[in-house]
Design an enzyme around this catalytic site. Structure first.
Site, PDB file in Angstrom:
ATOM      1  N   GLY A   1       0.842  -1.202   0.000  1.00  0.00           N
ATOM      2  CA  GLY A   1       0.000   0.000   0.000  1.00  0.00           C
ATOM      3  C   GLY A   1       0.865   1.235   0.000  1.00  0.00           C
ATOM      4  CG  ASN A   2      -0.161   4.633  -1.485  1.00  0.00           C
ATOM      5  OD1 ASN A   2      -0.890   5.449  -0.940  1.00  0.00           O
ATOM      6  ND2 ASN A   2      -0.531   3.974  -2.587  1.00  0.00           N
ATOM      7  CE1 TYR A   3       3.806   5.074   5.660  1.00  0.00           C
ATOM      8  CE2 TYR A   3       5.336   5.927   4.020  1.00  0.00           C
ATOM      9  CZ  TYR A   3       5.088   5.147   5.141  1.00  0.00           C
ATOM     10  OH  TYR A   3       6.091   4.452   5.724  1.00  0.00           O
TER      11      TYR A   3
END
Ligand code: C5P
Length: 403
Positions: free
Chosen positions: A208-210
């Site tokens: 995923g990412n932030y």
């Protein structure tokens, strides 16, 4: 712009209460209907007779009429309003509004009000600067309330500083501007993608990412407030939508987001692609949790996800507008311009991770907008809801040229 608008004017106990008389006159002159709700302390500063004469409406202060026991419904009042303005707003009322202390008619009306709320503080400079007041104002902003900043000048205490309620003609202009901008996307359908995507590795892990989704959600609220019907395709985020004109579709992976976006895009006027879509996903997903059995490496084979922006750009019709985002860490303008063209976008919103307060997870953003004709607009660091306003303004200009 104010003709026929229903405005609740909340008045509190401040020397600036006399300015409320000018506010009512200004609103009424412009064709608005004003209903005054005043706190008990407010009545010490300006008489209800003056206010009811100017507004041609009885002034509401108590939950019941002392004369005949009639119940004053703050709920009906809240639903009647197109806008609520609290002016002057004392530190005390701001604190009550920020914390839901509903011990008077004004604050109960505020809590029942579905319409946009404007707050014009008025107080002594040190009270205004106090962290409590500033935190309460911040809280009101986070609810979507609009704060009309006080001016700097001589105060009732004869001290000079920031705390004077803004002048009535300027406050009226803020509401006029709000209602004129409100119409910007009337009747338009907008598709927005927001948040990250999660690409499953096994039942408990993902890539995923932030991304927090804050920018996309702020855009959805802004578009809906300006009259659009919004379809918001959201990746996994912990945010709520507030506006009834927002239809939310929750997805998890890039593929799910792609399917939903391709399905929705043909029927909208514009798309804003704000999501931080994972570029790659594991080629296979383990059915059971991958065990940490022995020392050494775990190889994950990744395959490319569909580029939603490029896919929508490829099927975009002339009458449709497509907006993308570019979050860059280096050589920002060149990368953004390349994406603008490759994905067939009408404009691209560039934010750089090199700018403090911009990008993922912040409440603020600092953007530049790059257009197809090479034009570029740079904006200062702002709250994400204000950044959303800037983007919506550019979007509505473009949509207008295609209508
Ligand atoms: O190529 P890059 O990911 O930097 O492009 C960013 C823009 O493209 C954003 O508007 C993002 O929402 C969109 N995008 C997309 N699908 C992808 C990758 C990016 O819609 N797979």
């Amino acid at each position: 712009m104010l003709k026929g608008k229903h405005i609740i004017l909340g008045i509190t106990g401040s020397i600036a209460a006399y300015k409320a008389a000018y506010l009512i006159r200004g609103f009424v002159k412009k064709g608005a209907e004003v209903q005054v709700v005043i706190t008990p302390a407010g009545k010490e500063f300006i008489t209800p007779i003056t206010l009811s004469a100017l507004s041609s409406n009885p002034v509401i202060s108590d939950f019941f009429s002392n004369r005949d026991g009639t119940w004053h419904s703050h709920v009906d009042l809240g639903l009647w309003a197109d806008a609520m303005l609290v002016a002057p707003a004392t530190a005390s009322t701001i604190g009550k509004m920020a914390n839901g202390i509903a011990d008077n008619m004004l604050v109960t009306t505020y809590l029942s009000c579905k319409a946009p709320v404007f707050v014009a503080p008025a107080m002594d400079l040190d009270m205004f600067a106090h962290p409590t007041t500033q935190q309460n104002l911040e809280r009101l902003r986070s609810f979507g309330n609009r704060i009309i900043e006080p001016a700097t000048g001589e105060l009732a205490s004869h001290l000079v500083g920031k705390g004077r309620m803004e002048e009535p003609d300027k406050i009226i202009a803020v509401l006029e501007d709000f209602f004129s901008r409100k119409q910007m996307l009337e009747g338009k359908k907008i598709l927005i993608t927001a948040g990250p995507t999660y690409e499953k590795i096994d039942p408990v892990r993902f890539i995923g990412n932030y991304s927090s989704g804050k920018m996309g959600f702020a855009l959805a609220e802004a578009c809906a407030e300006h009259g659009a019907e919004v379809t918001l395709i959201a990746g996994p985020v912990s945010l709520q939508v507030h506006h009834p004109r927002i239809r939310r579709i929750d997805v998890e992976s890039a593929n799910e987001m792609y399917e939903a976006a391709m399905q929705e895009f043909p029927s909208v006027d514009a798309g804003i692609l704000c999501a931080a879509v994972a570029d790659y996903r594991p080629e296979t997903r383990a059915q059971e949790k991958i065990k940490h059995e022995k020392e050494g490496e775990l190889m994950l084979h990744l395959v490319a996800n569909p580029d939603i922006a490029a896919s929508l750009g490829a099927i975009k019709q002339d009458k449709q507008t497509l907006v993308g985002f570019a979050l860059e860490t280096n050589d920002e303008s060149r990368h953004a311009t390349e994406k603008l063209e490759r994905k067939n976008l009408d404009f691209i919103v560039l934010n750089s991770l090199r700018d403090k307060g911009a990008g993922f997870r912040c409440d603020t953003n600092k953007i530049s907008i790059l257009f197809r004709n090479g034009e570029r607009k740079d904006y200062p660091l702002k709250d994400k809801s204000e950044v959303a306003e800037d983007i919506v303004e550019q979007l509505s200009e473009l949509i207008k040229t295609k209508a």
